[in-house]
Design a protein around this motif. Structure first.
Motif, mmCIF file in Angstrom:
data_model
loop_
_atom_site.group_PDB
_atom_site.id
_atom_site.type_symbol
_atom_site.label_atom_id
_atom_site.label_comp_id
_atom_site.label_asym_id
_atom_site.label_seq_id
_atom_site.Cartn_x
_atom_site.Cartn_y
_atom_site.Cartn_z
ATOM 1 N N GLN A 91 -1.434 -7.216 7.428
ATOM 2 C CA GLN A 91 -0.912 -5.871 7.185
ATOM 3 C C GLN A 91 0.572 -5.923 6.847
ATOM 4 O OE1 GLN A 91 -3.163 -3.134 7.450
ATOM 5 N NE2 GLN A 91 -4.605 -4.854 7.566
ATOM 6 N N CYS A 110 5.214 3.403 6.126
ATOM 7 C CA CYS A 110 3.825 3.113 5.733
ATOM 8 C C CYS A 110 3.354 1.752 6.238
ATOM 9 C CB CYS A 110 3.739 3.140 4.205
ATOM 10 S SG CYS A 110 2.178 2.563 3.525
ATOM 11 N N ARG A 115 0.001 -0.679 5.658
ATOM 12 C CA ARG A 115 -1.209 -0.804 4.851
ATOM 13 C C ARG A 115 -1.535 -2.288 4.690
ATOM 14 N NH1 ARG A 115 0.786 -0.133 -1.419
ATOM 15 N NH2 ARG A 115 1.994 -2.027 -1.378
ATOM 16 N N THR A 132 -1.373 -6.536 -0.413
ATOM 17 C CA THR A 132 -2.177 -6.438 -1.639
ATOM 18 C C THR A 132 -2.839 -7.771 -1.998
ATOM 19 O OG1 THR A 132 -0.135 -6.743 -2.839
ATOM 20 C CG2 THR A 132 -0.971 -4.493 -2.683
#
Ligand code: SAM
Length: 253
Positions: A227, A233, A235, A238
């Motif tokens: 993460q 934020c 998330r 990627t």
């Protein structure tokens, strides 16, 4: 307290890590020269300053630091997979583990770390160059007391007459099944790490002949989703290490 000959991990202000052995010598970095002898008598968690005034924090390296810095030959087993091999097979201090192939020795080091000084890891390897890299890595980690590397083809047989567990990272683990049934203790695990589905399938075809000797098999793939945590934020990152291998566990009855 840090002594001469200890391995320490230095971390600079950028997070760059250096694995060094403490001795009366200089260590050159782009942030300046360090006198490693100044570490003797200091505590872990302290720091050392280069001739350019840059501070390096000092901690005791763990098994992951050694593996991150060791020399590599063939592809190593990733820590996420080594972790599940050790936990699902219940590999414990004092165990005797037979392993093949040794490759760069990363899995060997994870196993040696967990069996501890009273345990044994006996690792078979067919390639002299890989065995040599792994021997050096075992020495670097300080595990020569508990690891034996044998230059032998495990498909041809296992010389030992007892194993708590057998852990394999090689192309055809099914070739080891006939030897494993002879040496594996009841309750011990046979673990096969294989990158491809067809290898798992081929293993299971061969396994049918031996299935009365084992508790029901389990096959897993381990996915770790790191993460990204920021103020506004959190998330998933990627990019991700999407696939390494399938891990098959069978337990001897
Ligand atoms: N698990 C290792 C690690 O974490 O560093 C990497 C192992 S590497 C992918 C596979 C190794 O198995 C190679 O070094 C290869 O030479 C060895 N090997 C292949 N067949 C073998 C056999 N029949 N007996 C012993 N070693 C074998």
């Amino acid at each position: 307290m840090i002594r001469e000959g200890d391995k320490v991990l230095l971390i600079d202000r950028r997070g760059k890590r250096y694995l060094v052995t403490v001795s009366d010598r200089e260590f050159h970095t782009d942030l300046g020269i360090l006198k490693l002898g100044d570490l003797i008598g200091k505590d872990y968690g302290s720091s050392i300053t280069s001739h350019k005034g840059e501070e390096f924090r000092v901690i005791k390296p763990d098994i992951n630091d050694i593996i991150a810095k060791m020399r590599r030959g063939p592809q190593i087993v990733h820590p996420k997979d080594a972790g599940i091999i050790i936990s699902y097979a219940g590999i414990s201090p004092g165990d005797t583990v037979i392993e093949a192939g040794v490759g760069s020795g990363a899995l060997t080091l994870f196993l040696a770390n967990i069996v501890g000084p009273s345990g044994r890891v006996i690792s078979y390897e067919v390639r002299e160059d890989h065995a040599e890299i792994a021997r050096k890595n075992v020495e670097l980690a300080g595990f020569s007391d508990r690891v034996t590397i044998k230059l032998k083809d495990i498909y041809e047989g296992i010389e030992e007459d007892y194993a708590d567990h057998i852990v394999l990272d090689l192309p055809q683990p099914e070739n080891v099944l006939p030897h494993a049934v002879e040496v594996l203790r009841p309750g011990g695990y046979f673990v096969a790490y294989t990158p491809c589905t067809n290898q798992v399938h081929r293993f299971f075809q061969a396994f049918q002949e031996y299935k009365k000797e084992f508790y029901k098999p389990r096959v897993v793939e381990v996915l770790v989703r790191e993460q990204e945590v920021k103020k506004e934020c959190m998330r998933p990152k990627t990019t991700m290490l999407a696939h390494t291998g399938y891990i098959t566990f069978i337990r001897k009855l």
